[in-house]
Structures are given as C-alpha cells and as structure tokens.
Design an enzyme around this catalytic site. Structure first.
Site, PDB file in Angstrom:
ATOM      1  N   ARG A  56       0.880  -1.092  -0.501  1.00 63.41           N
ATOM      2  CA  ARG A  56      -0.088  -0.093  -0.231  1.00 63.41           C
ATOM      3  C   ARG A  56       0.702   1.173   0.049  1.00 63.41           C
ATOM      4  NH1 ARG A  56      -4.697   0.381   4.058  1.00 63.41           N
ATOM      5  NH2 ARG A  56      -5.693  -1.500   3.317  1.00 63.41           N
ATOM      6  N   SER A 152      -9.091   0.189   0.139  1.00 62.51           N
ATOM      7  CA  SER A 152      -9.765  -0.286   1.377  1.00 62.51           C
ATOM      8  C   SER A 152      -9.788   2.027   1.496  1.00 62.51           C
ATOM      9  CB  SER A 152      -8.824  -0.327   2.245  1.00 62.51           C
ATOM     10  OG  SER A 152     -10.257  -0.890   3.223  1.00 62.51           O
ATOM     11  N   ASP A 307     -16.708   1.433   4.712  1.00 61.57           N
ATOM     12  CA  ASP A 307     -15.865   2.166   3.075  1.00 61.57           C
ATOM     13  C   ASP A 307     -15.752   2.083   2.135  1.00 61.57           C
ATOM     14  OD1 ASP A 307     -15.019  -0.526   4.047  1.00 61.57           O
ATOM     15  OD2 ASP A 307     -13.018  -0.057   4.682  1.00 61.57           O
ATOM     16  N   THR A 384      -3.047  -7.513  16.043  1.00 62.76           N
ATOM     17  CA  THR A 384      -4.882  -6.625  15.924  1.00 62.76           C
ATOM     18  C   THR A 384      -4.565  -6.783  13.794  1.00 62.76           C
ATOM     19  OG1 THR A 384      -4.658  -4.966  16.812  1.00 62.76           O
ATOM     20  CG2 THR A 384      -4.535  -4.174  15.063  1.00 62.76           C
ATOM     21  N   GLU A 409     -11.465  -3.448  17.265  1.00 61.93           N
ATOM     22  CA  GLU A 409     -12.578  -1.829  17.235  1.00 61.93           C
ATOM     23  C   GLU A 409     -12.558  -1.107  16.068  1.00 61.93           C
ATOM     24  OE1 GLU A 409     -10.611   0.970  17.219  1.00 61.93           O
ATOM     25  OE2 GLU A 409      -8.942   0.077  16.295  1.00 61.93           O
ATOM     26  N   ALA A 410     -11.534  -1.564  14.898  1.00 56.14           N
ATOM     27  CA  ALA A 410     -11.210  -0.349  13.524  1.00 56.14           C
ATOM     28  C   ALA A 410     -12.542  -1.191  12.689  1.00 56.14           C
ATOM     29  CB  ALA A 410     -10.046  -0.820  12.820  1.00 56.14           C
TER      30      ALA A 410
END
Length: 618
Positions: A56, A152, A307, A384, A409-410
């Site tokens: 990315r 994303s 998103d 994560t 949590e994201a």
C-alpha cells in the site's frame, strides 16, 4: 550493488531500464531534468516493502510507490512463491478482484498477466467488487491464492495490493517473507501485456457464480428475519463500490429502495477522487456529515455506512432529543456479540456453549472477554488485524469450535462464511440486530437510539462499564515512532536513552527476566506489561508472550491498576502511532470515560510529548 549505495542517477537508470509505462517514465525523467534529487531519493532509494498487509502506497513512479512496475514485480514474485508453496497451485489458480480506485483495473490486469505467463488458471472478477468477495471466492473456487487491488479507506492518492492465501485469509508470516524474497528474485518484467487477460484460455470470469453463492451465504445469516416495514435508514457507500451489494443484502431482509433504504446521491457512485470526503473512512471525524444531513432532511433517524471497498461498517442513530450518536467500533462489536449470545449461544447446554467461540483483537474492548467468562463460551484475543483473527478462527474450527463472530475496534466484523471482515455482512447483521432490539425493548424508529442505549446499559451493568479513548498521533517520519518506543522501553533502565540507537540492542544485552518496563503512568501503577516487538510478557512464568512476536512491528500492551488497559502500536499502513485506552469501572460509563481521558493526558505528557518529539495530534 545495493540500492542504498547507488547514486541517484544509477537508481533512475535502473528504473528507466525496467519501466514500460510512459506516464511513470515521464515522471522520473522530468524529476531528473529538474534536478530534484530529494524527491528522486524518496521515490527510488527504498523499495516498497511487501508485508502481511501486502502493498500500500501513494500512486507515483518509483520503487517505493504503487505503480505498474512495482505491482508487476509483486505479482511475479507471488506467482513463483505460490507455485512452489501450494500443491496443484497452477490448476487451482488465483482469484483477482479490484475496486474503482485510480489504476486498480490496470493493476488487476497486470497481476493476471504475471500469473497467466506462469501457467496459472486465473479467476478474473472483471467488474468492480467489494473486498470480501475475493477471500470468499478463493475458498468457494478452491483457489491457491487471491489478490484484491484496493487501498480500502486510504486517501485518493493511494492504492494497494492485498493477498489472500488458499484458506481465504490474509497472509501471515512466513509467507510475507517468502513472497518478498521471490519478488527480489523476479524483479525484471517477464511480460507487460494488460490485454493478455482478454484472450488467454487460462482466464475464467466467475463473478456471477461467486456473487450468487455469496448472497446465498448472507441469506443463511439473515434467516427468517424481516425488518419492520416502517423502518427507514439512510446509507452511504462513501464513493465506493458497496451500493449494489448493500441493496441486495438489505433486500434479503425485506428492505426496499426508497421505501426503507435511502442513499446519499452525492456519494452513491464509485468515484476514485472521493470529492466529498477528505479521508474516506467512516471512523474519521466528520466523515458521516453528508449522510446524516441527508437523513435529517427526510426525517430519518438511522444511518449506515461502508468504507469504499465495503469491508468495514459504521452506523449512527438520532435520539429523541435530536442528537446523533455514532456507535464506536467497540460498541457495535459488543452489540453484535450480545445479540449472537442471546440468539445462538444462550439456548445451548453448558457443554455446547463451551465449544462456541468469539474473538477480538488485543486493541479491542475487553468486555467481550467479560461476556464470555460470565456466560461460558470460549474467547480469545489475537494480534490486531483480520489476518490474525481469520487464521485463528480456522485453527479453532479445526479443533471443533464453532466460531460465530470476531471483531476489532476499527469497525471490522467477521461472521460465518468469510474469514475476513465484511462490511456488507455487518450491515445485514445490524439490521437483524435492530429488529431483535425492537422485539426485545419495543423500540420504534424515533426511539431506536433509545433501544440501543437500553441494550448497551444492560450489557455494561452486567459485564462492567468499559469505555475507550482510541485515537492516534501522526508521525510523518518513521524514526519518530521508533524513538517513542525506544524511550518507553528504556525510561526505567539504568541508562535511559533517547538516542538513535535501536532499543533492541539494550534489550538483547539484558535477560528478558529482568526487562525493566515503566512502573507507572501518572499516579497509576503498571500491573501488567507485554511487548510483542521484543517478546516479553510479565504474566507468564518464562516471560514469553502467548501471542506471536514480530520484531518488525511496534506493539506494547499494559495494564494500570488492573482496571485500565492500554495498547500502543505503530500502524502498518499509515503514518500513525495508534493509542487504545480502555478503562473499566463499576459505577458508570461516564466514570470510565473520565479515567480513560486522564490516562490519555498522562501518556501525552509523560511518554509521547508531542511538542518535543514532533508527533502531531489527530
């Protein structure tokens, strides 16, 4: 000669000898003509790193950026690695999908080109798809791997390359290192033909078949539930690819366009420039401004958002007082978990409950652990990222567990059928959750927020009042993040250091059994410490962590006074130092919230010191 030792002219010559794309060749030649050594050095000196998140970066010419050459190099390396690592890889093939971002179609075609040249079957999803469809297709088609071209929720200037293994999960180590090595071994283009995908006999286009199976899986999740016919909600795909998927998913619950489901017209169409949002992430402050305004115009009190690649989900509700409440990722996570507990787990006898599992990441709320311990089902935390959640779910399923849910949590949520986060599946399950809340607490549209608040209060009053303060600092220079972690690790040693020396040198010269971590933050005592970068855990007999250790990523978790949990980590995809603080009280959420804010302020003053270190507040 290593790139670090080459001159700018040599690096530019290397690039121009390999790149066959005229626009990116022109960028480098113009920078050379202008004598812009600094910019050439930024773009050419350090190659883009292939990791567990794939690739990315900003869309520009250069070895450190996303462009046709670096995508082709990555694809060649991936093709070689997969052909050697996966049995029958060529026949099983690769699934390739892409979103609407700038260059996504070209990158997908070049990916196909590399695999075709190697002799792979290619399953090319030749229309815009949402990210979850690729891992779903990998499993349903028994493919050897998958690639989704997307960045994303990153800004319009970026693009990315996400890799899925044969099990339908994002790759984890050691695959990332193996792929990176083969990229280096295959950096010269074998072929550069974006039209090869149009006429090769190795290419198949199974999009309709895969999509139908995906919706069949969503229909299984929907069950017999139907929304309240009077329900109305406003939806935004945030200029992304989610709308057709959201429409069809909502229809499985009986929702009809412009009767129950309304869409923000200015954000409905895929647009790679994201003209109405600076940062196309529903989590970001102000990102839901347009969808909320559109809802208010029609008197609608519920909004939902994905998103741009539709693997994340967010929602907000308006209360009777006219104020809007955007649910946090942790609030949505525990609402989903509580709903699934009541509808799936609670009816089971204790022995069967123990074989039902729910997971979340270490940066997410510990209230799920409390729910599991109280109610007798199985819980685990992972590192994560859904690469960890998905792979661990598969391992648990092989052991006989029924993994019904995972979240972080994201705003990422995983339900049965895909071992990755799915924003469309989450939207469907949220509508199902709302119907359950209506039936449970007799809510109506204008009291839907009150219904959610009532259920959240039921959860917190029984399992503990958990409240988080999650945010980040911007660290434009990676060395700033490294220096912060170095400072934290050495502040309680005999010779605290803020120099540029790697803190691992200090730790490797000291036995982990006497690793000296900080003893306090403000007036609160550190009661637990885990450093997954260097491999230390204060709670285990040998001080070795149970979770995987990664020296290439910064991550520390600790507890204060046994009721406050903090995780600090460097982002793998953005220039951010992320901080997650969760406090638990027995009094109220407001009391927990105040404690979390106090800890945030203490950390800022004692550890992060923005005015000194150069960290920028979010």
């Amino acid at each position: 000669m290593p790139q670090s030792l080459k001159s700018i002219r040599e690096l530019a010559d290397d690039w121009l000898a390999l790149d066959q794309n005229e626009p990116t060749r022109k960028q480098i030649t113009e920078l050379l003509a202008a004598g812009n050594v600094a910019e050439l050095d930024r773009r050419l000196r350090t190659p883009i790193q292939f990791g567990t998140a794939g690739l990315r970066a900003k869309l520009e010419a250069g070895f450190s950026r996303m462009n046709e050459l670096t995508v082709l190099q990555a694809s060649q390396g991936l093709a070689v690695y997969v052909s050697e690592a996966v049995p029958d890889a060529l026949a099983r093939g690769i699934v390739i999908g892409h979103d609407h971002r700038h260059e996504s179609d070209a990158f997908a075609r070049l990916t196909a080109c590399a695999f075709i040249t190697r002799g792979f079957t290619v399953y090319f999803l030749d229309e815009l798809v949402h990210t979850p469809l690729v891992p779903f297709a990998v499993v349903r088609l028994n493919a050897a791997c998958g690639v989704m071209v997307t960045a994303s929720h990153n800004p319009a200037s970026a693009n990315g390359y996400k890799v899925y293994w044969a099990n339908g999960c994002q790759i984890v180590s050691p695959h990332d290192k193996g792929i990176a090595a083969q990229i280096e071994n295959n950096y010269k283009p074998w072929v550069w033909d974006k039209t090869l995908v149009d006429h090769s006999g190795l290419v198949h286009r199974p999009l309709k078949e895969v999509a139908d199976k995906y919706y069949a899986q969503l229909k299984t999740l929907a069950g017999s539930t139907r929304i309240n016919p009077l329900m109305r909600f406003m939806y935004t795909p945030m200029h992304g690819v989610g709308l057709p998927y959201a429409y069809r998913a909502a229809s499985l619950l009986g929702a009809r366009p412009d009767v129950n489901m309304f869409v923000v017209s200015s954000q409905a169409t895929p647009d790679p420039d994201f003209p109405t949002v600076d940062f196309p992430n529903p989590e970001e402050k102000g990102a839901l401004k347009l969808v909320i305004a559109a809802a208010q115009e029609l008197g609608i009190s519920l909004v939902m958002a994905n998103d741009p690649d539709a693997d994340r989900f967010s929602a907000a509700v308006m209360g009777a007082d006219g104020k809007w409440m955007q649910l946090t990722g942790n609030e949505l996570g525990i609402l989903f978990a509580y709903f699934l507990f009541h509808t799936i787990v609670r009816p089971l006898p204790p022995a069967e409950r123990a074989k039902v599992a729910m997971l979340n990441s270490t940066a997410s709320s510990q209230i799920l652990r409390s729910l599991a311990e109280t109610e007798g089902f199985y819980y685990e935390e992972t590192l994560t990222g859904f690469k960890w959640l998905g792979n661990r779910a598969i391992e648990l399923e092989a052991q006989g567990y029924n993994v019904i849910f995972a979240f972080e949590e994201a705003i990422g949520y995983m339900f049965p059928g895909i071992h990755d986060k799915d924003g469309i599946g989450a939207m469907l399950m949220f509508l199902k959750l709302l119907r359950w809340i209506e039936d449970t607490v007799s809510g109506t549209e204008m009291t839907r927020a009150q219904g959610i608040i009532i259920v959240l209060e039921q959860i917190y009053s029984k399992y503990g009042y958990f409240e988080d303060k999650n945010s980040y600092y911007v660290a434009l220079d990676p060395r700033v993040t490294a220096s912060i972690f170095r400072y934290i690790r050495t502040m309680n040693s005999s010779s605290p250091s803020s120099s540029d020396a790697d803190s691992s040198e200090h730790l490797e010269s000291t036995s982990l059994s006497v690793y000296k971590y900080p003893v306090s933050v403000g007036a609160r005592k550190v009661t637990y410490w885990r450093d997954l970068t260097v491999g230390y855990d204060s709670s285990t007999l040998d001080h070795q962590p149970v979770l995987p250790v990664s020296k290439s990523s910064e991550m520390i978790t600790f507890a204060l006074d046994s009721t406050i949990r903090v995780t600090i980590r460097g982002s793998g995809t953005e220039p951010k130092l992320k901080v997650y603080i969760e406090a638990k009280s027995t009094v109220s959420r407001e009391a927990s919230r105040q404690i979390a804010e106090e800890v945030w302020d203490d950390l800022a003053k004692e550890w992060f010191r923005p005015s000194q270190t150069g960290l920028l507040s979010a």
